[in-house]
Design a protein around this motif. Structure first.
Motif, mmCIF file in Angstrom:
data_model
loop_
_atom_site.group_PDB
_atom_site.id
_atom_site.type_symbol
_atom_site.label_atom_id
_atom_site.label_comp_id
_atom_site.label_asym_id
_atom_site.label_seq_id
_atom_site.Cartn_x
_atom_site.Cartn_y
_atom_site.Cartn_z
ATOM 1 N N HIS A 57 0.835 -1.210 0.000
ATOM 2 C CA HIS A 57 0.000 0.000 0.000
ATOM 3 C C HIS A 57 0.871 1.263 0.000
ATOM 4 O O HIS A 57 0.615 2.199 -0.769
ATOM 5 N N LYS A 60 1.169 4.311 -2.828
ATOM 6 C CA LYS A 60 0.984 5.731 -2.512
ATOM 7 C C LYS A 60 2.231 6.533 -2.864
ATOM 8 O O LYS A 60 2.139 7.673 -3.333
ATOM 9 N N HIS A 110 2.038 7.355 -6.463
ATOM 10 C CA HIS A 110 1.210 8.554 -6.683
ATOM 11 C C HIS A 110 2.028 9.817 -6.447
ATOM 12 O O HIS A 110 2.038 10.737 -7.264
ATOM 13 N N GLU A 144 -8.571 10.834 -10.562
ATOM 14 C CA GLU A 144 -9.360 10.004 -9.634
ATOM 15 C C GLU A 144 -10.772 9.765 -10.167
ATOM 16 O O GLU A 144 -11.322 8.673 -10.016
ATOM 17 N N GLN A 165 -10.626 7.060 -12.677
ATOM 18 C CA GLN A 165 -10.471 5.733 -12.094
ATOM 19 C C GLN A 165 -11.802 5.120 -11.639
ATOM 20 O O GLN A 165 -11.892 3.906 -11.479
ATOM 21 N N ARG A 209 -10.929 -0.319 -9.717
ATOM 22 C CA ARG A 209 -10.319 0.905 -9.186
ATOM 23 C C ARG A 209 -11.409 1.794 -8.629
ATOM 24 O O ARG A 209 -12.595 1.620 -8.907
ATOM 25 N N ASP A 210 -10.995 2.773 -7.833
ATOM 26 C CA ASP A 210 -11.965 3.742 -7.306
ATOM 27 C C ASP A 210 -11.301 5.107 -7.200
ATOM 28 O O ASP A 210 -10.083 5.221 -7.212
ATOM 29 N N GLY A 211 -12.116 6.134 -7.115
ATOM 30 C CA GLY A 211 -11.623 7.491 -6.898
ATOM 31 C C GLY A 211 -11.435 7.705 -5.411
ATOM 32 O O GLY A 211 -12.243 7.243 -4.605
ATOM 33 N N ASN A 212 -10.381 8.404 -5.032
ATOM 34 C CA ASN A 212 -10.060 8.529 -3.627
ATOM 35 C C ASN A 212 -9.543 9.942 -3.346
ATOM 36 O O ASN A 212 -8.542 10.361 -3.936
ATOM 37 N N PHE A 213 -10.206 10.665 -2.449
ATOM 38 C CA PHE A 213 -9.776 12.021 -2.122
ATOM 39 C C PHE A 213 -8.407 12.042 -1.435
ATOM 40 O O PHE A 213 -7.653 13.005 -1.569
ATOM 41 N N ILE A 214 -8.097 10.982 -0.696
ATOM 42 C CA ILE A 214 -6.774 10.906 -0.059
ATOM 43 C C ILE A 214 -5.685 10.898 -1.133
ATOM 44 O O ILE A 214 -4.654 11.548 -0.991
ATOM 45 N N ASP A 215 -5.937 10.167 -2.224
ATOM 46 C CA ASP A 215 -4.965 10.147 -3.320
ATOM 47 C C ASP A 215 -4.806 11.530 -3.945
ATOM 48 O O ASP A 215 -3.702 11.903 -4.336
#
Length: 171
Positions: A73, A77, A80, A124, A127, A133-139
């Motif tokens: 993980h 990240k 990214h 995101e 994705q 896959r998913d969209g992620n605000f943390i990314d």
């Protein structure tokens, strides 16, 4: 009065965008990978990191353990962060061409960061339509922080380049 098109000016303004566009294409390519393919891409790096951790700490990390998943993980990240560090670095030059002289450094920084953050949001969103896959605000936050780091590096490279050119021009 007839206006004359300055081809050199146009080509320069297009050329300064080429590195950033290349990085955006690479980011889009990685974001387009389905989840399993994306995971397969980062797994060799995660395994290398795990081997180094095992050597350094004299431990064994089981492939099914939580620690193994955590390292994988973190590697994803970090990917990214590094993609957007490269993007941020390449955005300094095109925005330097666009921004006017007054307060231009702050504007370059702001425009570059806003552009990179917007691209992270679109990435995101994209994705959401990729299998697994998913969209992620943390990314988006990680991407934006990476872009800011790259923008700072871009300013350093720009400053070094100006100093080197200044030295060369003096001789």
């Amino acid at each position: 009065m007839e206006s004359k098109i300055n081809i050199k000016w146009i080509l320069r303004h297009i050329a300064v965008w080429i590195p950033a566009v290349c990085i955006m294409v690479i980011i889009f390519y990685f974001s387009s990978m389905v989840a399993d393919d994306s995971s397969d891409t980062s797994m060799p790096i995660a395994e290398l990191v795990i081997r180094k951790i095992e050597q350094f700490m004299d431990i064994t990390i089981d492939a099914n353990s939580e620690s193994y998943g955590l390292v994988h993980h973190c590697v994803r990240k970090a990917g990214h962060f590094l993609e957007y560090t490269a993007l941020g670095c390449t955005l300094v030059l095109p925005f330097a061409f666009i921004c006017p002289e007054n307060f231009y450094r702050l504007r370059i920084l702001l425009y570059s960061e806003i552009f990179a953050a917007f691209y992270a949001c679109t990435d995101e969103f994209h994705q959401l339509f990729v299998e697994g896959r998913d969209g992620n605000f943390i990314d988006v936050g990680i991407d934006s922080l990476g872009a800011f780091t790259g923008i700072c590096a871009g300013f350093i490279f720009w400053w070094i380049g100006k100093k080197v050119v200044g030295i060369v021009n003096k001789n």
